[in-house]
Each structure stands twice: as structure tokens, then as C-alpha cells.
Design a protein around this motif. Structure first.
Motif, PDB file in Angstrom:
ATOM      1  N   ASN A 132       0.836  -1.202   0.000  1.00 27.98           N
ATOM      2  CA  ASN A 132       0.000   0.000   0.000  1.00 27.98           C
ATOM      3  C   ASN A 132       0.871   1.252   0.000  1.00 27.98           C
ATOM      4  O   ASN A 132       1.855   1.322   0.729  1.00 27.98           O
ATOM      5  CB  ASN A 132      -0.888   0.042   1.246  1.00 27.98           C
ATOM      6  CG  ASN A 132      -1.961  -1.007   1.201  1.00 27.98           C
ATOM      7  OD1 ASN A 132      -2.848  -0.970   0.370  1.00 27.98           O
ATOM      8  ND2 ASN A 132      -1.861  -1.973   2.090  1.00 27.98           N
ATOM      9  N   GLN A 133       0.453   2.216  -0.804  1.00 26.47           N
ATOM     10  CA  GLN A 133       1.065   3.543  -0.844  1.00 26.47           C
ATOM     11  C   GLN A 133      -0.091   4.521  -1.013  1.00 26.47           C
ATOM     12  O   GLN A 133      -0.612   4.699  -2.110  1.00 26.47           O
ATOM     13  CB  GLN A 133       2.051   3.676  -2.009  1.00 26.47           C
ATOM     14  CG  GLN A 133       2.733   5.028  -2.064  1.00 26.47           C
ATOM     15  CD  GLN A 133       3.568   5.192  -3.310  1.00 26.47           C
ATOM     16  OE1 GLN A 133       3.060   4.998  -4.415  1.00 26.47           O
ATOM     17  NE2 GLN A 133       4.827   5.536  -3.137  1.00 26.47           N
ATOM     18  N   LEU A 167       6.789  -2.132  -7.825  1.00 24.58           N
ATOM     19  CA  LEU A 167       6.391  -0.968  -7.039  1.00 24.58           C
ATOM     20  C   LEU A 167       6.941   0.321  -7.641  1.00 24.58           C
ATOM     21  O   LEU A 167       8.154   0.465  -7.805  1.00 24.58           O
ATOM     22  CB  LEU A 167       6.907  -1.094  -5.602  1.00 24.58           C
ATOM     23  CG  LEU A 167       6.427  -2.292  -4.808  1.00 24.58           C
ATOM     24  CD1 LEU A 167       7.048  -2.263  -3.420  1.00 24.58           C
ATOM     25  CD2 LEU A 167       4.922  -2.324  -4.723  1.00 24.58           C
ATOM     26  N   GLY A 171       8.645   5.387  -4.113  1.00 23.14           N
ATOM     27  CA  GLY A 171       7.945   5.968  -2.978  1.00 23.14           C
ATOM     28  C   GLY A 171       7.998   5.085  -1.750  1.00 23.14           C
ATOM     29  O   GLY A 171       8.669   4.063  -1.721  1.00 23.14           O
ATOM     30  N   ASP A 172       7.294   5.523  -0.719  1.00 20.97           N
ATOM     31  CA  ASP A 172       7.205   4.779   0.543  1.00 20.97           C
ATOM     32  C   ASP A 172       6.059   3.777   0.453  1.00 20.97           C
ATOM     33  O   ASP A 172       4.944   4.138   0.080  1.00 20.97           O
ATOM     34  CB  ASP A 172       6.947   5.730   1.712  1.00 20.97           C
ATOM     35  CG  ASP A 172       8.106   6.684   1.944  1.00 20.97           C
ATOM     36  OD1 ASP A 172       9.257   6.289   1.688  1.00 20.97           O
ATOM     37  OD2 ASP A 172       7.854   7.813   2.382  1.00 20.97           O
ATOM     38  N   TRP A 173       6.320   2.533   0.835  1.00 22.07           N
ATOM     39  CA  TRP A 173       5.339   1.462   0.755  1.00 22.07           C
ATOM     40  C   TRP A 173       5.227   0.738   2.093  1.00 22.07           C
ATOM     41  O   TRP A 173       6.194   0.643   2.833  1.00 22.07           O
ATOM     42  CB  TRP A 173       5.742   0.443  -0.315  1.00 22.07           C
ATOM     43  CG  TRP A 173       5.575   0.966  -1.692  1.00 22.07           C
ATOM     44  CD1 TRP A 173       6.491   1.678  -2.408  1.00 22.07           C
ATOM     45  CD2 TRP A 173       4.425   0.861  -2.511  1.00 22.07           C
ATOM     46  NE1 TRP A 173       5.972   2.013  -3.629  1.00 22.07           N
ATOM     47  CE2 TRP A 173       4.709   1.524  -3.724  1.00 22.07           C
ATOM     48  CE3 TRP A 173       3.183   0.272  -2.351  1.00 22.07           C
ATOM     49  CZ2 TRP A 173       3.788   1.596  -4.755  1.00 22.07           C
ATOM     50  CZ3 TRP A 173       2.268   0.344  -3.388  1.00 22.07           C
ATOM     51  CH2 TRP A 173       2.575   1.001  -4.574  1.00 22.07           C
ATOM     52  N   LYS A 186       7.676  -1.664   6.472  1.00 22.38           N
ATOM     53  CA  LYS A 186       7.700  -0.427   5.700  1.00 22.38           C
ATOM     54  C   LYS A 186       9.018  -0.368   4.941  1.00 22.38           C
ATOM     55  O   LYS A 186      10.040  -0.853   5.408  1.00 22.38           O
ATOM     56  CB  LYS A 186       7.594   0.785   6.615  1.00 22.38           C
ATOM     57  CG  LYS A 186       6.254   0.879   7.327  1.00 22.38           C
ATOM     58  CD  LYS A 186       6.206   2.092   8.215  1.00 22.38           C
ATOM     59  CE  LYS A 186       4.870   2.108   8.954  1.00 22.38           C
ATOM     60  NZ  LYS A 186       4.761   3.270   9.829  1.00 22.38           N
ATOM     61  N   LYS A 223      11.079   1.654   1.127  1.00 19.17           N
ATOM     62  CA  LYS A 223      11.067   2.569  -0.020  1.00 19.17           C
ATOM     63  C   LYS A 223      11.468   1.793  -1.272  1.00 19.17           C
ATOM     64  O   LYS A 223      12.283   0.893  -1.212  1.00 19.17           O
ATOM     65  CB  LYS A 223      12.061   3.712   0.189  1.00 19.17           C
ATOM     66  CG  LYS A 223      11.650   4.702   1.217  1.00 19.17           C
ATOM     67  CD  LYS A 223      12.645   5.836   1.275  1.00 19.17           C
ATOM     68  CE  LYS A 223      12.214   6.807   2.339  1.00 19.17           C
ATOM     69  NZ  LYS A 223      11.840   8.088   1.792  1.00 19.17           N
TER      70      LYS A 223
END
Length: 80
Positions: A37-38, A57, A60-62, A77, A79
């Protein structure tokens, strides 16, 4: 009785690709649902017979979550 095992999430955040292995101890877990999820974006896959998964992906941050009936949920978590 509910069995609770730690799911080990080994993720490589390389070139916008998350790959990993889901296992309990040294035993691979096939059929586990891996969700990334992002924000509003959600990607999902299922582990193969060897417990491996791959998700493309965008940067970004996921937040990656692994779920399987009978096991504790694991979240990590990272990146891409």
C-alpha cells in the motif's frame, strides 16, 4: 487452537521491485497474500510454491503486509 508463527518478510527494495520470501522458520509458506500500500494505491499478489513473491512498485514509501490463515500478520515499511 490458533497457530501463531512469525512470518519472515525478506524484501529487496531494488529498482522499484519488491521481491521476497515468506516462511515460518525454514519452511516456505505458499499461498500467502502479500499486499503493498502507498496511500490510495494497492498492489497484491500471492506467494508461489516456494513462498516467493514479486511486486512491481513505483517509487515511494510502501507498506507491505503478509497474511495467511493460521499465521500472525507481518508488516514492513520500505522505499522503492
Amino acid at each position: 487452537m490458533r497457530l501463531i508463527f512469525a512470518l519472515f518478510l525478506l524484501a529487496a527494495w531494488l529498482q522499484a521491485q519488491a521481491t521476497g520470501l515468506v516462511r515460518a522458520g525454514n519452511i516456505p509458506i505458499p499461498g500467502a497474500v502479500v499486499t503493498a500500500n502507498q496511500g490510495e494505491q494497492k498492489l497484491e499478489t500471492v506467494t508461489d510454491e516456494q513462498g516467493r513473491y514479486e511486486l512491481p512498485l513505483p517509487p515511494g514509501d510502501w507498506v507491505v503486509t503478509v497474511q495467511m490463515f493460521g499465521f500472525a500478520t507481518a508488516t514492513q515499511k520500505g522505499k522503492s
